[in-house]
Write an enzyme that holds these catalytic residues in place. Sequence first.
Site, mmCIF file in Angstrom:
data_model
loop_
_atom_site.group_PDB
_atom_site.id
_atom_site.type_symbol
_atom_site.label_atom_id
_atom_site.label_comp_id
_atom_site.label_asym_id
_atom_site.label_seq_id
_atom_site.Cartn_x
_atom_site.Cartn_y
_atom_site.Cartn_z
ATOM 1 C CB CYS A 173 -2.706 4.341 7.725
ATOM 2 S SG CYS A 173 -3.676 5.026 6.358
ATOM 3 C CB CYS A 212 -0.926 0.009 1.218
ATOM 4 S SG CYS A 212 -2.082 1.403 1.220
ATOM 5 N NE ARG A 241 -19.421 -5.670 11.315
ATOM 6 C CZ ARG A 241 -19.499 -5.065 10.131
ATOM 7 N NH1 ARG A 241 -18.403 -4.644 9.540
ATOM 8 N NH2 ARG A 241 -20.658 -4.872 9.555
ATOM 9 C CB CYS A 285 -15.883 -7.578 4.762
ATOM 10 S SG CYS A 285 -17.282 -7.415 5.895
ATOM 11 C CB CYS A 304 -2.159 0.170 8.189
ATOM 12 S SG CYS A 304 -2.664 -1.111 7.008
ATOM 13 C CB CYS A 352 -19.328 -5.072 2.990
ATOM 14 S SG CYS A 352 -18.666 -3.455 3.461
ATOM 15 C CB CYS A 396 -19.433 -0.415 6.713
ATOM 16 S SG CYS A 396 -18.651 -1.128 8.157
#
Length: 406
Positions: free
Chosen positions: A69, A65, A272, A109, A72, A142, A202
């Site tokens: 962040c 990626c 959740r 997901c 992460c 999702c 979400c």
Amino acid sequence: MDLLNTLLDKGLRRELPTRDEALAVLATSDDELLDVVAAAGKVRRQWFGRRVKLNYLVNLKSGLCPEDCSYCSQRLGSKAEILKYTWLKPDQASEAAAAGLAGGAKRVCLVASGRGPTDRDVDRVSDTIKAIKDQNEGVEVCACLGLLSDGQAERLRDAGADAYNHNLNTSEGTYGDITTTHTYADRVDTVQKAHAAGLSACSGLIAGMGESDEDLVDVVYALRALDPDSVPVNFLIPFEGTPLAKEWNLTPQRCLRILAMVRFVCPDVEVRIAGGREVHLRTMQPLALHLANSIFLGDYLTSEGQAGKADLDMIADAGFEVEGTGEVTLPEHRATAHAGCGSHADADAGAGCGSHGGGGCGPCGSTAQEAAPEEPVQEAARGSEARTDLVSVRRRGAGTDLAPNA
């Protein structure tokens, strides 16, 4: 406690608590914890009974990626020794999803690392959605692909996606401390794009990154203003090789207070318990089911969760039941709404934080305030010991030749 009686009453009426009341929940003592859980649990049961919705993650593309962040393990510059692979083929993703569905999940997901999808990526994911839905009637899907460009949410909806995930993660005021390659406003924009397209968006948060109680309340109130159908609550997994590897700020009691605060602020939405529950809630996980009505089954994106059978046993032993495929997750007033709070006209009820761009409408987003309690004395969050033994990098399932955990 007068505070809990007030919060219970407001939760049953779907009325927004004051900020001071939300902060007071986070400042309660350990002696008061079971009272907090009991009050929030009554709100949870009012709107969701004793049902627990199971969700299953499929990591379509792991690592690699370009975003930075700090939390992460897939970030730019991460030294975490996670699985790295490019896009799974639709049949591979469908096979991975089948394991979770066989274990009782009703939502799949589909997640891919990256800043956001290209149009070709949307085509790939669309093919994957079709492959999953062709094999599994009634499954909810999702997508979580990063920042969306104009028109991409509509294309995912047309391909059969029911929902789109994009978390706010933390407060707007501290967002720049954890990510510099995109902004908080970028994230809000993607949530709004998903909602505008008729997807059930979400959006949730990550706790344990060194934030203050005020930061936690800020992000939950921002989510409430976006009128969520569900809010995933993640607890930071401090991966070695990431900038937040030394942030062990959570105790099981702290996690329960955070979940209770989210339930009081968002009484009738799907709360959740997401990543990090095994690491930070540990043996207190069953108690958290009295606050949240949804969990992920089995493993996460780059870390391993407890065994899928253990999840099912935990739910049964705690006196809860797995929500069936034919059951509607959301309360009737949200699931059937065609306008106003919780409106996702013609979209399947599921996880979401679709924005109305303001303070809501009627009781769901009511800003009517009762007299605020005395300013609570803020109790510093007790740090937890570093439990690196509980952080297990995923080595099975999607992207490997080993069977998934479901």
